[in-house]
Structures are given as C-alpha cells and as structure tokens.
Design a protein around this motif. Sequence first.
Motif, short mmCIF file in Angstrom:
data_model
loop_
_atom_site.label_atom_id
_atom_site.label_comp_id
_atom_site.label_asym_id
_atom_site.label_seq_id
_atom_site.Cartn_x
_atom_site.Cartn_y
_atom_site.Cartn_z
N ASP A 147 0.81 -1.22 0.00
CA ASP A 147 0.00 0.00 0.00
C ASP A 147 0.84 1.28 0.00
O ASP A 147 0.55 2.23 -0.71
N MET A 148 1.92 1.30 0.81
CA MET A 148 2.72 2.51 0.92
C MET A 148 4.19 2.17 1.11
O MET A 148 4.55 1.40 2.01
N ALA A 149 5.03 2.73 0.26
CA ALA A 149 6.49 2.64 0.41
C ALA A 149 7.05 4.05 0.30
O ALA A 149 6.44 4.92 -0.33
N VAL A 150 8.19 4.27 0.94
CA VAL A 150 8.84 5.58 0.83
C VAL A 150 10.27 5.37 0.37
O VAL A 150 10.94 4.39 0.71
N LEU A 151 10.73 6.31 -0.45
CA LEU A 151 12.12 6.34 -0.90
C LEU A 151 12.67 7.72 -0.59
O LEU A 151 12.01 8.74 -0.84
N THR A 152 13.87 7.76 -0.06
CA THR A 152 14.54 9.03 0.15
C THR A 152 16.01 8.85 -0.19
O THR A 152 16.57 7.75 -0.03
N GLY A 153 16.63 9.90 -0.69
CA GLY A 153 18.03 9.75 -1.10
C GLY A 153 18.69 11.10 -1.28
O GLY A 153 18.05 12.16 -1.27
N ILE A 154 19.99 11.03 -1.46
CA ILE A 154 20.79 12.23 -1.63
C ILE A 154 21.89 11.95 -2.64
O ILE A 154 22.43 10.82 -2.69
N GLU A 155 22.19 12.93 -3.47
CA GLU A 155 23.31 12.87 -4.40
C GLU A 155 24.10 14.17 -4.26
O GLU A 155 23.51 15.25 -4.13
N ALA A 156 25.42 14.05 -4.28
CA ALA A 156 26.27 15.23 -4.15
C ALA A 156 27.49 15.07 -5.04
O ALA A 156 27.93 13.95 -5.32
#
Length: 270
Positions: A107-116
């Motif tokens: 039903d619900m998934a979350v993705l978070t990320g960072i690029e530098a």
Amino acid sequence: EVFLTEGWTGEIGFGFGQRPPTLTELYVESSFIGSLQRGMTFLNGDAQLRPEQLKQIDLGLRADYDRTKAGVNWFYAWIDDYITYDLTEPADPEGGLINGAAFVNTDMAVLTGIEAYGRHDLTTGLAAFSTLSYLQGTDRTRGTPARGWPAPRSGVDDLDNEPLAAIPPLDTRVGILIHDPTPDESWGWETSVRMVARQQRIAESLDEIETPGFATIDMRGYRRFGDHLLTTVGVENLTDRYYREHLDYRSGLGVYRPGVSFYFGAELTY
C-alpha cells in the motif's frame, strides 16, 4: 530555481508520476529471473497489479565559481501501490538453490536519497573531485496480506515496516584528474578511489543478507582526436580487491567481482 547569491543557486520541486506494471510483473509464470539477491528465484506475476503512484519533493543547492563547482540534491518520495515481492517458496535451509516469489503491491512505500558532487581546480591542469549517492527505501505496510497468496506475506507475522529489497548502499568516489589545460580538454587521466559502505538495511523476509563494505582503486583516461574520434582506456580494481556488490547473485558460493580488469574503447562520431 532560486538565485540565492553570487555563485549559489537553490532548487525546489514537487512532482507526481505513475508507472504501470510491466508485462513480466503481470504475467510471468514460474520463470527463473535474476531479480532478488538470493538467486535462482522463480517468479510469478499478478494480472491484477495496480500501477505505482509516486509523489515526490526535491531540494537542491548548487555552487558555481571559476575554480569550484559543487552541488547536492535531496528527495523524498511517497509511493502508493509500490510493486515489490512476496516470498512464496522459501529456499531450502540445507543449501538448496531454489525459492519462489510473486510480484505484489504494497500500500505505501517511501524512498529518500541524496546525491552530491564537487570539483575544485587545483591548477589549470589538475583537479580534485568527489561524488556521493545514497538511497533508502522502506515498506511502510509490510504487514498487509498480498492478494492471491497465503497470508501473512512471505510467511512473516507482525512485521509492518521493513527495508525494501534490492537497494544499493552508500556509494562515494574521490579522485584526482590531470587534464589538458586548454579549453578543448582533448585529453585527461583520472585516478579515483571508490568506497562503498556496508549495507545493513535488508529485507530479511525475502532472504536478503547484509553485504560488507569495500573500496577499489580505478584509473581511466581519454584522448580526443579532432572533433570526431574519442578513445578511452582504463584499469579497474587496481589492488585486486576480492569483493562483491550488494545485489550480486548469491546462490551457492555466490558470484564475486573480477580482480584487476583492463578495458579500452573508441567512439567515432560523424
């Protein structure tokens, strides 16, 4: 995009996207496909899978000066009906090679990320650079039964939150670039160290296991001949490090990355 001050720019964004299930996710029937880390996994589709729907926010910051360029971007995404896996046939604990999984909606998934990234010109022909990327995924409704398969999902009770499967760990690279100081930059040679962190966020219910971190030294160079011919050459894993990536095949003894590797290439544009 917001101008902050001389050399600095900020970015903010919001987006919505939708991805329909692939033909494989819909209709595959007990076919062996190299998808899950465990390896030798046969997959079954679900013709009633719903499309994934994603809402995402983005924040970014860029610096642009004569000798220094750098940037960082962060995102956070909520995904309704994310398509993941349900382990339907656990592998033989005595060393068997086969397990089965089905494509399912959560039903619900979350993705978070960072690029530098960053680059600083030490001299007219010498530059230091670095890159970084990190992604984190979490199934927020792991306890919801999957349609058409025995509950609980993957045979695991009381597990509402779990890291998503097949997420690579923190990956960074730092290096030095020696290059043609003229505006054409017709040649360059780069030496870099790639450092990959240990991956501890794993989907245990899908037989995923942790991966130790590693570092490799790589070298590569290029040479342009006029406007049409580009040649490249390089050496990877210069120290002959024995390692494997987090998503590499794991059945039996597993598959490890090759030792010292050489490559070359050419590209002709006309």
